[in-house]
Design a protein around this motif. Sequence first.
Motif, PDB file in Angstrom:
ATOM      1  N   SER A  80       0.983  -1.244  -0.207  1.00 48.68           N
ATOM      2  CA  SER A  80       0.134  -0.085   0.047  1.00 48.68           C
ATOM      3  C   SER A  80       0.837   1.466  -0.053  1.00 48.68           C
ATOM      4  O   SER A  80       1.911   1.340   0.654  1.00 48.68           O
ATOM      5  N   ALA A  86      -4.224   2.102   3.992  1.00 48.48           N
ATOM      6  CA  ALA A  86      -3.839   0.981   4.494  1.00 48.48           C
ATOM      7  C   ALA A  86      -5.321  -0.001   4.964  1.00 48.48           C
ATOM      8  O   ALA A  86      -5.366  -0.913   4.442  1.00 48.48           O
ATOM      9  N   THR A 104       0.005  -4.339   3.669  1.00 50.16           N
ATOM     10  CA  THR A 104      -0.497  -2.986   4.065  1.00 50.16           C
ATOM     11  C   THR A 104      -0.124  -2.507   5.447  1.00 50.16           C
ATOM     12  O   THR A 104      -0.757  -1.356   6.009  1.00 50.16           O
TER      13      THR A 104
END
Length: 413
Positions: A80, A86, A104
């Motif tokens: 991400s 995220a 993420t």
Amino acid sequence: MKLLHTSDWHLGRSFYSRDLEEYQRAYLDHLLAVIEEEQVDALLVAGDVFDKINPSDISNDLYGGFMERAIELTDVILISGNHDGASRMRSYINLVRERLHLFTSATQVGQAVEIREKNMLKGLVYPIPYLSPYSDVVELSRWRDKEGTHLDEGVETVDADGNSLGEGLLPDTSEALFGAALRRIGRDLDQRGEVKVPIIAMAHDYFCKSDFADTLSAAGNLLPIRASVVDELEEYNQQGRLFDYLALGHLHSCGKVPAKTHIQYSGSPLPYRASEEKAKVSLLVEVEAGKPPSIREIPAPMPYHVKVIQDTVENLKSDKYQDYRDWWCEITILDSSSNDSRLQVQALFPHSLVRVGYSLDTVHLTMQNLSAASELSVTTDFLRPLLEHSEFKEEILKRIPALIDEVKGVNND
């Protein structure tokens, strides 16, 4: 090991109100063709898949459709970026299959993706998602090694007012967090013992040559990180070995980080600003353990061209810019504050955003001129080019007088 490095798709982004979905779809189809033709071992997507934290259904479908096809061809490793959000990216966990690796969270830092072929380890990839100095500092500060020792010497135990921070926190800077991430990766490498395969890392941040870190301003709201921070891995990792390649996202231009030939930005697949005139590419990277990577630029489809132009009305109407008439330009007229001039130039450059007298390089729009103009003319002249391709243009312009009167009434109250 052969990798395809890409980043900053910004699905859902527009260019001066123009929808770019068909061009973004064409780029993703192009990526699939390259993956299949080159038989890459992994696709590295270094962040900013989406342009907004809450992407549209069209963007979601575009992302999902691509991933479903891509994982049939190769491993896909995705981190991400600062645009993705995220928590939103984590909602795509239902898409994660055996060959899709989604990173993420700061809690995932230090975990390696093992690229294998017929059960043979070909390489290690350490994804580092965008680390927020605000939301991820606690997670990274609390990490301790297997002996319980905190390996981050920069951890602060008190705040600026002398108040205790308990176990202490890292400074809330991108550079401090990235250093902590490197130490987590170093720990994992040490636990593996001797590593004879390529070591790859991914990150989404703004890296620069160490000499310039204190003088550079932010890029896309991210402060610069000194590229020399990567050397911390060499100091911490007992093997004394750096990454063989660091795949970066965030900057939209392809290029190497100064003084670090193995640290590279792939850039965005399309021009998202008129200033992004440089050709767009993806990077085909071949890596061997302990050797400089071989990097080949794969040209991306260029469905439109962009340019920033600042010139006089006479020059803009001449043959000097004949070749740019169909380009998507950002044009500033330097010698006129007339809306008629803007309309004349707009007719010659129908795909461009044309401004009149807004250049910082000219003094034609002085404070005296501005104060003499009416609120209606200033507002209308400012909004008209921005609404050029909007179906609601005329309706919005008609409402401006009433809105100005409403604002005046609020101020008087």
